[in-house]
Write an enzyme that holds these catalytic residues in place. Structure first.
Site, mmCIF file in Angstrom:
data_model
loop_
_atom_site.group_PDB
_atom_site.id
_atom_site.type_symbol
_atom_site.label_atom_id
_atom_site.label_comp_id
_atom_site.label_asym_id
_atom_site.label_seq_id
_atom_site.Cartn_x
_atom_site.Cartn_y
_atom_site.Cartn_z
ATOM 1 C CG ASP A 1 -0.798 0.035 7.540
ATOM 2 O OD1 ASP A 1 -1.531 1.015 7.736
ATOM 3 O OD2 ASP A 1 0.447 0.082 7.581
ATOM 4 C CE LYS B 1 0.888 1.597 4.239
ATOM 5 N NZ LYS B 1 1.615 2.799 4.512
ATOM 6 C CB ALA C 1 1.007 -7.514 2.249
ATOM 7 C CB VAL D 1 11.756 -5.940 5.071
ATOM 8 C CG1 VAL D 1 11.621 -6.026 6.581
ATOM 9 C CG2 VAL D 1 11.465 -7.287 4.418
ATOM 10 C CB ALA D 2 11.620 -1.705 7.641
ATOM 11 N N GLY D 3 9.716 -0.725 4.589
ATOM 12 C CA GLY D 3 9.796 0.226 3.476
ATOM 13 C C GLY D 3 8.683 1.249 3.467
HETATM 14 O O1 C5P Z 1 -0.470 -0.919 13.920
HETATM 15 P P1 C5P Z 1 0.946 -1.238 13.593
HETATM 16 O O2 C5P Z 1 1.458 -2.442 14.325
HETATM 17 O O3 C5P Z 1 1.224 -1.317 12.132
HETATM 18 O O4 C5P Z 1 1.781 0.006 14.104
HETATM 19 C C1 C5P Z 1 3.178 -0.032 14.254
HETATM 20 C C2 C5P Z 1 3.605 1.135 15.113
HETATM 21 O O5 C5P Z 1 3.410 2.373 14.425
HETATM 22 C C3 C5P Z 1 2.809 1.283 16.387
HETATM 23 O O6 C5P Z 1 3.357 0.519 17.431
HETATM 24 C C4 C5P Z 1 2.915 2.769 16.672
HETATM 25 O O7 C5P Z 1 4.152 3.072 17.251
HETATM 26 C C5 C5P Z 1 2.935 3.372 15.283
HETATM 27 N N1 C5P Z 1 1.581 3.815 14.843
HETATM 28 C C6 C5P Z 1 1.013 4.932 15.419
HETATM 29 N N2 C5P Z 1 -0.217 5.354 15.010
HETATM 30 C C7 C5P Z 1 -0.878 4.707 14.033
HETATM 31 C C8 C5P Z 1 -0.320 3.552 13.424
HETATM 32 C C9 C5P Z 1 0.920 3.137 13.855
HETATM 33 O O8 C5P Z 1 1.602 5.575 16.299
HETATM 34 N N3 C5P Z 1 -2.071 5.164 13.636
#
Ligand code: C5P
Length: 308
Positions: free
Chosen positions: A145, A15, A113, A104-106
């Site tokens: 996501d 995405k 996904a 990865v981490a991109g």
């Molecule tokens: O939800 P996800 O595991 O992808 O999020 C990874 C990290 O990104 C979270 O632990 C948080 O630090 C940050 N994040 C955030 N606010 C969001 C989505 C992600 O602070 N809306």
């Protein structure tokens, strides 16, 4: 009567965020988002088979750093599988093979996904017929996501990104992705944003973006793109700002950071234009680039390979 399959393969897309508006952190630490997601033609493929215990194996395109992906129970695809089994009260497990095309981490939600693909694949393998509503709810527990990776296409994201509403998108868009060898940490980008922008406004999507998507014109879309994390990422990584300038010099209609980075995206007018911009970027020394169409479908089952 059809027998359940002994293996299922699912493809899930990367995405990008056409607009990523970020508010002040909530009490749970997540940030309220107003975003427009678009699924782009870069994929992870995942295959599942019934097995006595959970395991995952990884393969990938040359630009994907597999060493950064856990191959243990920590892997998000296994976490997704366990969550689906638990939801149905099952004690089953699977062997999961992942072929990664998403960096990865991109900043392109490659892990999300994989989680979405695992949910769809195991739902089919085990013939569970989980409702869309429940699959989306399970997806939201795995990452912000992940629901969008199920839905695909173009969609508005709200909440912490997990609430998705499909959107009218009449465009046949083309993007050039410029990948980075070194990833960026999403939590770090959000923390830097909090420091640099202590009192952000309430996040909202601008109407001009929705109009541009309905209209399908790349110049209009270019004017409506925006990512609140871009300034933070470019300050931390000047090489990304330089790459953005190179893409604009190469004739791209717009440059945009993908999610929390470090992938930089270039909007192009059509497939030919994208190939030209990609070629120019390679000529300027950016060796990891790909031209991709959008929008594309969310996680979907692949037809079985025909037996020869
Ligand atoms: O939800 P996800 O595991 O992808 O999020 C990874 C990290 O990104 C979270 O632990 C948080 O630090 C940050 N994040 C955030 N606010 C969001 C989505 C992600 O602070 N809306």
């Amino acid at each position: 009567m059809t027998l359940p399959p002994d293996q299922v393969s699912v493809r899930a897309p990367a995405k990008i965020n056409l607009q990523l508006r970020v508010g002040a952190p909530r009490s749970d630490g997540f940030h309220p988002l107003a975003t427009v997601y678009q699924a782009v033609g870069l994929y992870d493929d995942l295959t599942v088979r019934e097995a006595a215990e959970w395991s995952v194996s990884l393969a990938g395109d040359e630009w994907v750093d597999l060493s950064a992906v856990p191959d243990t129970g920590e892997n998000i695809a296994i976490r997704a599988g366990r969550a689906l089994a638990a939801y149905h009260g099952l004690e089953r497990s699977a062997r999961i093979e992942i072929r990664k095309g998403i960096p990865v981490a991109g900043g392109m939600a490659g892990g999300s996904a994989d989680a979405a693909a695992a949910l769809v694949a195991l739902d089919r393998l085990w013939d569970l017929r989980t409702s869309d509503h429940d699959l989306l709810a399970l997806a939201a527990t795995l990452g912000s996501d992940v629901p969008f990776a199920l839905v695909g296409g173009t969609a508005v994201g709200s909440g912490r990104g997990e609430l998705v509403e499909p959107l009218t998108d009449h465009g046949e868009w083309w993007w050039v992705c410029r990948f980075s060898q070194e990833g960026l940490s999403t939590p770090k980008m959000y923390a830097d944003y909090d420091r640099d922008v202590p009192c952000p406004p309430e996040p909202v999507i601008e109407e001009a973006l929705l109009d541009a998507l309905a209209g399908g014109d790349a110049e209009d879309l270019a004017d409506a793109l925006g990512n609140d994390l871009q300034a933070v990422a470019f300050a931390r990584r000047p090489d990304l700002a330089a790459a953005a300038d190179d893409g604009l010099d190469a004739g791209a209609v717009a440059a945009l950071l993908s999610g929390s980075g470090p992938t930089v995206l270039f909007l192009c007018r059509n497939a030919d234009h994208a190939r030209t911009v990609a070629g120019e970027m390679i000529a300027r020394g950016h060796d990891r680039v790909a031209a991709v169409p959008a929008p594309v479908a969310g996680a979907h089952v692949l037809p079985k390979e025909p037996k020869l």
